[in-house]
Design a protein around this motif. Structure first.
Motif, PDB file in Angstrom:
ATOM      1  N   LEU A   8       3.849-126.079  51.013  1.00  0.00           N
ATOM      2  CA  LEU A   8       2.377-125.621  51.192  1.00  0.00           C
ATOM      3  C   LEU A   8       1.850-124.807  52.116  1.00  0.00           C
ATOM      4  CD1 LEU A   8      -0.267-126.511  49.600  1.00  0.00           C
ATOM      5  CD2 LEU A   8      -0.415-128.228  51.321  1.00  0.00           C
ATOM      6  N   TRP A   9       2.504-125.001  53.297  1.00  0.00           N
ATOM      7  CA  TRP A   9       2.105-124.260  54.585  1.00  0.00           C
ATOM      8  C   TRP A   9       2.388-122.806  54.458  1.00  0.00           C
ATOM      9  CZ3 TRP A   9      -1.476-124.773  57.806  1.00  0.00           C
ATOM     10  CH2 TRP A   9      -1.734-126.055  58.225  1.00  0.00           C
ATOM     11  N   VAL A  10       3.719-122.548  53.823  1.00  0.00           N
ATOM     12  CA  VAL A  10       4.037-121.090  53.680  1.00  0.00           C
ATOM     13  C   VAL A  10       3.224-120.425  52.372  1.00  0.00           C
ATOM     14  CG1 VAL A  10       5.833-119.835  52.419  1.00  0.00           C
ATOM     15  CG2 VAL A  10       6.469-121.657  54.178  1.00  0.00           C
ATOM     16  N   VAL A  11       2.786-121.275  51.323  1.00  0.00           N
ATOM     17  CA  VAL A  11       2.043-120.672  50.482  1.00  0.00           C
ATOM     18  C   VAL A  11       0.510-120.153  51.095  1.00  0.00           C
ATOM     19  CG1 VAL A  11       0.659-120.980  48.459  1.00  0.00           C
ATOM     20  CG2 VAL A  11       2.918-121.640  48.444  1.00  0.00           C
ATOM     21  N   ILE A  12       0.036-121.092  52.107  1.00  0.00           N
ATOM     22  CA  ILE A  12      -1.162-121.021  52.739  1.00  0.00           C
ATOM     23  C   ILE A  12      -1.266-119.773  53.725  1.00  0.00           C
ATOM     24  CG2 ILE A  12      -2.781-121.680  54.461  1.00  0.00           C
ATOM     25  CD1 ILE A  12      -2.512-124.576  53.120  1.00  0.00           C
ATOM     26  N   ILE A  13       0.078-119.569  54.205  1.00  0.00           N
ATOM     27  CA  ILE A  13       0.021-118.362  55.372  1.00  0.00           C
ATOM     28  C   ILE A  13       0.346-117.027  54.466  1.00  0.00           C
ATOM     29  CG2 ILE A  13       1.840-117.371  56.873  1.00  0.00           C
ATOM     30  CD1 ILE A  13       2.170-120.231  57.873  1.00  0.00           C
ATOM     31  N   VAL A  14       0.922-117.095  53.508  1.00  0.00           N
ATOM     32  CA  VAL A  14       1.217-116.040  52.420  1.00  0.00           C
ATOM     33  C   VAL A  14      -0.168-115.476  51.900  1.00  0.00           C
ATOM     34  CG1 VAL A  14       2.013-114.975  50.371  1.00  0.00           C
ATOM     35  CG2 VAL A  14       3.629-116.059  52.032  1.00  0.00           C
ATOM     36  N   ALA A  15      -1.134-116.475  51.560  1.00  0.00           N
ATOM     37  CA  ALA A  15      -2.278-116.304  51.031  1.00  0.00           C
ATOM     38  C   ALA A  15      -3.278-115.649  51.930  1.00  0.00           C
ATOM     39  CB  ALA A  15      -2.946-117.497  50.244  1.00  0.00           C
ATOM     40  N   LEU A  16      -3.300-116.144  53.119  1.00  0.00           N
ATOM     41  CA  LEU A  16      -4.015-115.438  54.148  1.00  0.00           C
ATOM     42  C   LEU A  16      -3.570-114.285  54.570  1.00  0.00           C
ATOM     43  CD1 LEU A  16      -4.470-118.874  56.467  1.00  0.00           C
ATOM     44  CD2 LEU A  16      -6.294-117.677  55.121  1.00  0.00           C
ATOM     45  N   ALA A  17      -2.178-113.810  54.637  1.00  0.00           N
ATOM     46  CA  ALA A  17      -1.662-112.559  55.187  1.00  0.00           C
ATOM     47  C   ALA A  17      -1.901-111.564  54.117  1.00  0.00           C
ATOM     48  CB  ALA A  17      -0.253-112.695  55.323  1.00  0.00           C
ATOM     49  N   LEU A  18      -2.193-111.905  52.891  1.00  0.00           N
ATOM     50  CA  LEU A  18      -2.486-111.005  51.626  1.00  0.00           C
ATOM     51  C   LEU A  18      -4.057-110.635  51.944  1.00  0.00           C
ATOM     52  CD1 LEU A  18      -0.385-112.277  48.663  1.00  0.00           C
ATOM     53  CD2 LEU A  18      -0.103-110.297  49.814  1.00  0.00           C
ATOM     54  N   PHE A  19      -4.910-111.787  51.969  1.00  0.00           N
ATOM     55  CA  PHE A  19      -6.218-111.522  52.305  1.00  0.00           C
ATOM     56  C   PHE A  19      -6.524-110.596  53.385  1.00  0.00           C
ATOM     57  CE2 PHE A  19     -10.370-112.800  54.112  1.00  0.00           C
ATOM     58  CZ  PHE A  19     -11.092-112.608  53.178  1.00  0.00           C
ATOM     59  N   THR A  20      -5.715-110.809  54.435  1.00  0.00           N
ATOM     60  CA  THR A  20      -6.150-110.108  55.699  1.00  0.00           C
ATOM     61  C   THR A  20      -5.607-108.473  55.372  1.00  0.00           C
ATOM     62  OG1 THR A  20      -5.683-111.910  57.134  1.00  0.00           O
ATOM     63  CG2 THR A  20      -5.643-109.771  58.205  1.00  0.00           C
ATOM     64  N   ALA A  21      -4.707-108.551  54.733  1.00  0.00           N
ATOM     65  CA  ALA A  21      -4.010-107.027  54.280  1.00  0.00           C
ATOM     66  C   ALA A  21      -5.055-106.307  53.476  1.00  0.00           C
ATOM     67  CB  ALA A  21      -2.855-107.201  53.761  1.00  0.00           C
ATOM     68  N   PHE A  22      -5.663-106.854  52.660  1.00  0.00           N
ATOM     69  CA  PHE A  22      -6.417-106.330  51.480  1.00  0.00           C
ATOM     70  C   PHE A  22      -7.915-106.098  51.983  1.00  0.00           C
ATOM     71  CE2 PHE A  22      -3.205-107.718  48.536  1.00  0.00           C
ATOM     72  CZ  PHE A  22      -2.863-106.388  48.054  1.00  0.00           C
ATOM     73  N   ASN A  23      -8.133-107.015  52.982  1.00  0.00           N
ATOM     74  CA  ASN A  23      -9.804-106.686  53.410  1.00  0.00           C
ATOM     75  C   ASN A  23      -9.853-106.479  54.956  1.00  0.00           C
ATOM     76  OD1 ASN A  23     -11.077-107.782  51.085  1.00  0.00           O
ATOM     77  ND2 ASN A  23      -9.763-109.512  51.382  1.00  0.00           N
ATOM     78  N   TRP A  24      -8.982-105.654  55.562  1.00  0.00           N
ATOM     79  CA  TRP A  24      -9.036-105.163  56.891  1.00  0.00           C
ATOM     80  C   TRP A  24      -9.948-104.075  56.902  1.00  0.00           C
ATOM     81  CZ3 TRP A  24      -7.308-107.999  60.643  1.00  0.00           C
ATOM     82  CH2 TRP A  24      -7.257-107.120  61.917  1.00  0.00           C
ATOM     83  N   THR A  25     -11.243-104.339  56.948  1.00  0.00           N
ATOM     84  CA  THR A  25     -12.375-103.448  56.861  1.00  0.00           C
ATOM     85  C   THR A  25     -13.243-103.799  58.231  1.00  0.00           C
ATOM     86  OG1 THR A  25     -13.634-104.777  55.066  1.00  0.00           O
ATOM     87  CG2 THR A  25     -12.124-103.074  54.433  1.00  0.00           C
ATOM     88  N   SER A  26     -13.880-102.883  58.641  1.00  0.00           N
ATOM     89  CA  SER A  26     -14.897-103.196  59.830  1.00  0.00           C
ATOM     90  C   SER A  26     -16.214-103.539  59.348  1.00  0.00           C
ATOM     91  CB  SER A  26     -15.231-101.749  60.530  1.00  0.00           C
ATOM     92  OG  SER A  26     -13.804-101.418  61.153  1.00  0.00           O
ATOM     93  N   VAL A  27     -16.676-104.443  59.897  1.00  0.00           N
ATOM     94  CA  VAL A  27     -17.938-105.184  59.565  1.00  0.00           C
ATOM     95  C   VAL A  27     -19.036-105.043  60.998  1.00  0.00           C
ATOM     96  CG1 VAL A  27     -19.081-107.342  58.849  1.00  0.00           C
ATOM     97  CG2 VAL A  27     -16.769-106.746  57.946  1.00  0.00           C
ATOM     98  N   ASP A  28     -20.082-104.581  60.586  1.00  0.00           N
ATOM     99  CA  ASP A  28     -21.230-104.553  61.544  1.00  0.00           C
ATOM    100  C   ASP A  28     -21.781-105.757  61.610  1.00  0.00           C
ATOM    101  OD1 ASP A  28     -20.170-101.878  62.260  1.00  0.00           O
ATOM    102  OD2 ASP A  28     -21.459-101.120  61.246  1.00  0.00           O
ATOM    103  N   ILE A  29     -21.990-106.528  62.845  1.00  0.00           N
ATOM    104  CA  ILE A  29     -23.064-107.803  62.824  1.00  0.00           C
ATOM    105  C   ILE A  29     -23.910-107.240  63.781  1.00  0.00           C
ATOM    106  CG2 ILE A  29     -22.993-109.990  63.580  1.00  0.00           C
ATOM    107  CD1 ILE A  29     -19.801-110.275  62.799  1.00  0.00           C
ATOM    108  N   ARG A  30     -25.246-107.441  63.299  1.00  0.00           N
ATOM    109  CA  ARG A  30     -26.468-107.248  64.055  1.00  0.00           C
ATOM    110  C   ARG A  30     -27.025-108.406  64.652  1.00  0.00           C
ATOM    111  NH1 ARG A  30     -30.608-103.803  61.674  1.00  0.00           N
ATOM    112  NH2 ARG A  30     -29.295-102.029  62.556  1.00  0.00           N
ATOM    113  N   ILE A  31     -26.581-108.942  65.934  1.00  0.00           N
ATOM    114  CA  ILE A  31     -27.100-110.051  67.002  1.00  0.00           C
ATOM    115  C   ILE A  31     -28.542-109.951  67.184  1.00  0.00           C
ATOM    116  CG2 ILE A  31     -26.623-111.497  68.580  1.00  0.00           C
ATOM    117  CD1 ILE A  31     -23.787-110.678  68.485  1.00  0.00           C
ATOM    118  N   TRP A  32     -29.008-108.854  67.761  1.00  0.00           N
ATOM    119  CA  TRP A  32     -30.385-108.470  67.964  1.00  0.00           C
ATOM    120  C   TRP A  32     -30.557-106.985  67.523  1.00  0.00           C
ATOM    121  CZ3 TRP A  32     -28.016-111.355  72.447  1.00  0.00           C
ATOM    122  CH2 TRP A  32     -28.498-112.415  72.432  1.00  0.00           C
ATOM    123  N   GLU A  33     -31.783-106.338  67.915  1.00  0.00           N
ATOM    124  CA  GLU A  33     -32.125-105.125  67.427  1.00  0.00           C
ATOM    125  C   GLU A  33     -31.177-104.155  67.812  1.00  0.00           C
ATOM    126  OE1 GLU A  33     -34.157-103.338  65.380  1.00  0.00           O
ATOM    127  OE2 GLU A  33     -34.416-105.374  64.393  1.00  0.00           O
TER     128      GLU A  33
END
Length: 125
Positions: A8-33
């Motif tokens: 189960l831990w191996v499956v979870i780690i592989v799923a997280l690694a795949l998610f990270t690899a396919f979604n490695w994009t920059s995101v802008d977070i506006r905290i204040w103006e």
């Protein structure tokens, strides 16, 4: 059971690694103006997960700690109660028991402790 947990831990780690690899994009977070934080999407998701998981985990650990202390206290009181119930008690017939002495008088039987059945010291000492 340990093999299932490991798989189960191996499956979870592989799923997280795949998610990270396919979604490695920059995101802008506006905290204040004027304050904008630029981070990667998997890092943002991990931080959000930890912000929700941390307080719940601490609450769980404190509850487990409190319950273990309570169980230990109850077990200790149960052990002392059982020990007090199993303590040797005087014979039920002993308080009324009398025996003749050398002069023929009946005196309370003390059981060899030097104290008669009413808790008074025996005069024969």
């Amino acid at each position: 059971m340990k093999i299932i947990r490991s798989v189960l831990w191996v499956v979870i780690i592989v799923a997280l690694a795949l998610f990270t690899a396919f979604n490695w994009t920059s995101v802008d977070i506006r905290i204040w103006e004027s304050l904008v934080l630029e981070t990667k999407l998997p890092v943002l998701i991990l931080v959000a997960f930890l912000l929700g998981f941390g307080p719940m985990w601490l609450t769980h650990r404190t509850t487990v700690w409190r319950l273990k202390r309570r169980i230990g206290s109850l077990e200790a009181s149960q052990r002392s109660l059982i020990a007090s119930q199993n303590a040797p008690t005087p014979n039920a017939s002993a308080p009324n028991a009398t025996a003749p002495n050398a002069t023929g008088r009946h005196e309370p039987v003390t059981g060899g402790t030097g104290i008669d059945t009413l808790g008074r010291e025996d005069d024969r000492l």
